[in-house]
Design a protein around this motif. Sequence first.
Motif, PDB file in Angstrom:
ATOM      1  N   SER A  66       0.844  -1.192   0.000  1.00 56.90           N
ATOM      2  CA  SER A  66       0.000   0.000   0.000  1.00 56.90           C
ATOM      3  C   SER A  66       0.880   1.243   0.000  1.00 56.90           C
ATOM      4  CB  SER A  66      -0.899   0.006   1.250  1.00 56.90           C
ATOM      5  OG  SER A  66      -1.500   1.273   1.433  1.00 56.90           O
ATOM      6  N   ALA A  67       0.409   2.279  -0.704  1.00 61.54           N
ATOM      7  CA  ALA A  67       1.072   3.588  -0.665  1.00 61.54           C
ATOM      8  C   ALA A  67       0.176   4.581   0.063  1.00 61.54           C
ATOM      9  CB  ALA A  67       1.367   4.074  -2.076  1.00 61.54           C
ATOM     10  N   GLU A  68      -0.653   4.055   0.970  1.00 58.81           N
ATOM     11  CA  GLU A  68      -1.595   4.885   1.723  1.00 58.81           C
ATOM     12  C   GLU A  68      -0.853   5.984   2.477  1.00 58.81           C
ATOM     13  OE1 GLU A  68      -4.322   6.292   4.718  1.00 58.81           O
ATOM     14  OE2 GLU A  68      -2.482   5.211   5.169  1.00 58.81           O
ATOM     15  N   GLY A  69      -1.370   7.206   2.358  1.00 58.11           N
ATOM     16  CA  GLY A  69      -0.745   8.336   3.040  1.00 58.11           C
ATOM     17  C   GLY A  69       0.211   9.122   2.170  1.00 58.11           C
ATOM     18  N   LEU A  70       0.603   8.574   1.003  1.00 54.16           N
ATOM     19  CA  LEU A  70       1.487   9.302   0.089  1.00 54.16           C
ATOM     20  C   LEU A  70       0.643  10.039  -0.949  1.00 54.16           C
ATOM     21  CD1 LEU A  70       3.534   7.189   1.322  1.00 54.16           C
ATOM     22  CD2 LEU A  70       4.760   7.384  -0.837  1.00 54.16           C
ATOM     23  N   SER A  71       0.972  11.284  -1.180  1.00 48.06           N
ATOM     24  CA  SER A  71       0.262  12.079  -2.178  1.00 48.06           C
ATOM     25  C   SER A  71       0.912  11.876  -3.540  1.00 48.06           C
ATOM     26  CB  SER A  71       0.287  13.562  -1.794  1.00 48.06           C
ATOM     27  OG  SER A  71      -0.103  14.377  -2.875  1.00 48.06           O
ATOM     28  N   ALA A 170      -0.393  18.602   3.722  1.00 55.25           N
ATOM     29  CA  ALA A 170      -1.858  18.672   3.811  1.00 55.25           C
ATOM     30  C   ALA A 170      -2.458  17.276   3.923  1.00 55.25           C
ATOM     31  CB  ALA A 170      -2.415  19.394   2.586  1.00 55.25           C
ATOM     32  N   THR A 171      -1.890  16.314   3.172  1.00 57.54           N
ATOM     33  CA  THR A 171      -2.362  14.927   3.249  1.00 57.54           C
ATOM     34  C   THR A 171      -2.130  14.369   4.648  1.00 57.54           C
ATOM     35  OG1 THR A 171      -1.925  14.541   0.897  1.00 57.54           O
ATOM     36  CG2 THR A 171      -2.069  12.598   2.299  1.00 57.54           C
ATOM     37  N   ASN A 172      -0.962  14.632   5.217  1.00 58.62           N
ATOM     38  CA  ASN A 172      -0.663  14.167   6.570  1.00 58.62           C
ATOM     39  C   ASN A 172      -1.634  14.775   7.587  1.00 58.62           C
ATOM     40  OD1 ASN A 172       1.536  12.816   5.493  1.00 58.62           O
ATOM     41  ND2 ASN A 172       3.006  14.393   6.050  1.00 58.62           N
ATOM     42  N   TYR A 173      -1.878  16.079   7.445  1.00 56.79           N
ATOM     43  CA  TYR A 173      -2.771  16.780   8.376  1.00 56.79           C
ATOM     44  C   TYR A 173      -4.194  16.250   8.266  1.00 56.79           C
ATOM     45  CZ  TYR A 173      -5.423  20.569  10.522  1.00 56.79           C
ATOM     46  OH  TYR A 173      -6.291  21.293  11.294  1.00 56.79           O
ATOM     47  N   ARG A 174      -4.653  16.046   7.030  1.00 58.32           N
ATOM     48  CA  ARG A 174      -6.010  15.561   6.804  1.00 58.32           C
ATOM     49  C   ARG A 174      -6.196  14.149   7.364  1.00 58.32           C
ATOM     50  NH1 ARG A 174      -6.026  16.676   1.933  1.00 58.32           N
ATOM     51  NH2 ARG A 174      -5.434  14.666   1.049  1.00 58.32           N
ATOM     52  N   SER A 216      14.486  23.724  -0.603  1.00 57.95           N
ATOM     53  CA  SER A 216      14.263  22.294  -0.436  1.00 57.95           C
ATOM     54  C   SER A 216      14.474  21.860   1.009  1.00 57.95           C
ATOM     55  CB  SER A 216      15.203  21.514  -1.363  1.00 57.95           C
ATOM     56  OG  SER A 216      15.004  20.133  -1.238  1.00 57.95           O
ATOM     57  N   SER A 217      15.498  22.415   1.660  1.00 61.25           N
ATOM     58  CA  SER A 217      15.767  22.079   3.063  1.00 61.25           C
ATOM     59  C   SER A 217      14.623  22.514   3.973  1.00 61.25           C
ATOM     60  CB  SER A 217      17.070  22.742   3.524  1.00 61.25           C
ATOM     61  OG  SER A 217      18.169  22.248   2.796  1.00 61.25           O
ATOM     62  N   ALA A 218      14.101  23.721   3.742  1.00 61.08           N
ATOM     63  CA  ALA A 218      12.990  24.218   4.553  1.00 61.08           C
ATOM     64  C   ALA A 218      11.753  23.329   4.398  1.00 61.08           C
ATOM     65  CB  ALA A 218      12.670  25.656   4.160  1.00 61.08           C
ATOM     66  N   CYS A 219      11.488  22.904   3.156  1.00 58.63           N
ATOM     67  CA  CYS A 219      10.314  22.070   2.897  1.00 58.63           C
ATOM     68  C   CYS A 219      10.479  20.666   3.471  1.00 58.63           C
ATOM     69  CB  CYS A 219      10.058  21.994   1.398  1.00 58.63           C
ATOM     70  SG  CYS A 219       9.558  23.560   0.670  1.00 58.63           S
ATOM     71  N   ASN A 220      11.679  20.094   3.334  1.00 58.76           N
ATOM     72  CA  ASN A 220      11.936  18.781   3.929  1.00 58.76           C
ATOM     73  C   ASN A 220      11.840  18.854   5.454  1.00 58.76           C
ATOM     74  OD1 ASN A 220      12.375  17.315   1.542  1.00 58.76           O
ATOM     75  ND2 ASN A 220      14.499  17.978   1.421  1.00 58.76           N
ATOM     76  N   GLY A 221      12.250  19.998   6.015  1.00 57.41           N
ATOM     77  CA  GLY A 221      12.141  20.192   7.462  1.00 57.41           C
ATOM     78  C   GLY A 221      10.692  20.186   7.925  1.00 57.41           C
ATOM     79  N   LEU A 222       9.790  20.724   7.101  1.00 55.11           N
ATOM     80  CA  LEU A 222       8.367  20.726   7.443  1.00 55.11           C
ATOM     81  C   LEU A 222       7.832  19.302   7.560  1.00 55.11           C
ATOM     82  CD1 LEU A 222       5.543  22.039   7.731  1.00 55.11           C
ATOM     83  CD2 LEU A 222       5.411  22.078   5.229  1.00 55.11           C
ATOM     84  N   ILE A 223       8.156  18.446   6.587  1.00 53.56           N
ATOM     85  CA  ILE A 223       7.686  17.061   6.623  1.00 53.56           C
ATOM     86  C   ILE A 223       8.323  16.298   7.788  1.00 53.56           C
ATOM     87  CG2 ILE A 223       7.464  14.913   5.328  1.00 53.56           C
ATOM     88  CD1 ILE A 223       5.827  17.253   4.225  1.00 53.56           C
ATOM     89  N   ALA A 224       9.611  16.573   8.044  1.00 51.12           N
ATOM     90  CA  ALA A 224      10.280  15.924   9.176  1.00 51.12           C
ATOM     91  C   ALA A 224       9.603  16.319  10.488  1.00 51.12           C
ATOM     92  CB  ALA A 224      11.762  16.309   9.201  1.00 51.12           C
TER      93      ALA A 224
END
Length: 244
Positions: A66-71, A170-174, A216-224
């Motif tokens: 499953s790839a559930e949770g991946l956008s 947004a997918t993670n939050y939802r 890219s670092s700032a965005c990866n930091g958000l997901i981390a």
Amino acid sequence: MAAVLEGLLVPHLLPPRCYDELLLRLNLLHVPCLKILLSKGLGIAIIVGSLIVKLPQVLKILGAKSAEGLSFGSLLLELLAITGTVAYSVANRFPFSAWGEALFLMLQTLAIGFLAQHFGGHTARGLSFLALYLAVLWLLLSPLAPRALLTLLQASHMPAIVISRLLQAATNYRNGHTGQLSAITVLLLLAGSLARIFTSVQETGDPLMALTFVVSSACNGLIAGQLLYYWGAPAPATAGKKRE
């Protein structure tokens, strides 16, 4: 022995003048040459790491089937950004140590995109996606691609990465969890993008490349940050299991 060592280091890690300064004259405080050595070493380490950086993500999807949770939209935008970097770097003949990891990230992201379609019950769509992407990639790497288009693709890296990560966030939050998103992969991507800020400045001198990795670092930091926040929150298909 000295000749063998020189053959290994020059010109892959050090230019001849730096080989002389650091290893023959033992001038270990020669800052410009130390910066070159550090940049080359980091670049090679990032490329080696990129060979497996998304492997935990692939294995996690295969294990769960499953790839559930991946956008998927996030994956497409990430693939666009990485492809732009590869095509732009090849066209400008940047040293492979300055961008090589993008090639391996591209291949692994492509595999994840196919798996997301396959386990979502759309295998034919996934195969079409692979064929179309490879055709576009061939065109971008060929002499037919206008230089202006490649520059535009590289410039689009920043908005593509920002939107890609925001879609995943947004997918993670939802969902209230991060699903099959691999913590190992996310943290390795964050570390690699941070290191690339230095190596892109040192090896290419291209401000567009450097700014790309800052964003890219700032965005990866958000997901981390989300991975840490949702740590332990069970996904429907993986309740009671720990994340990697």
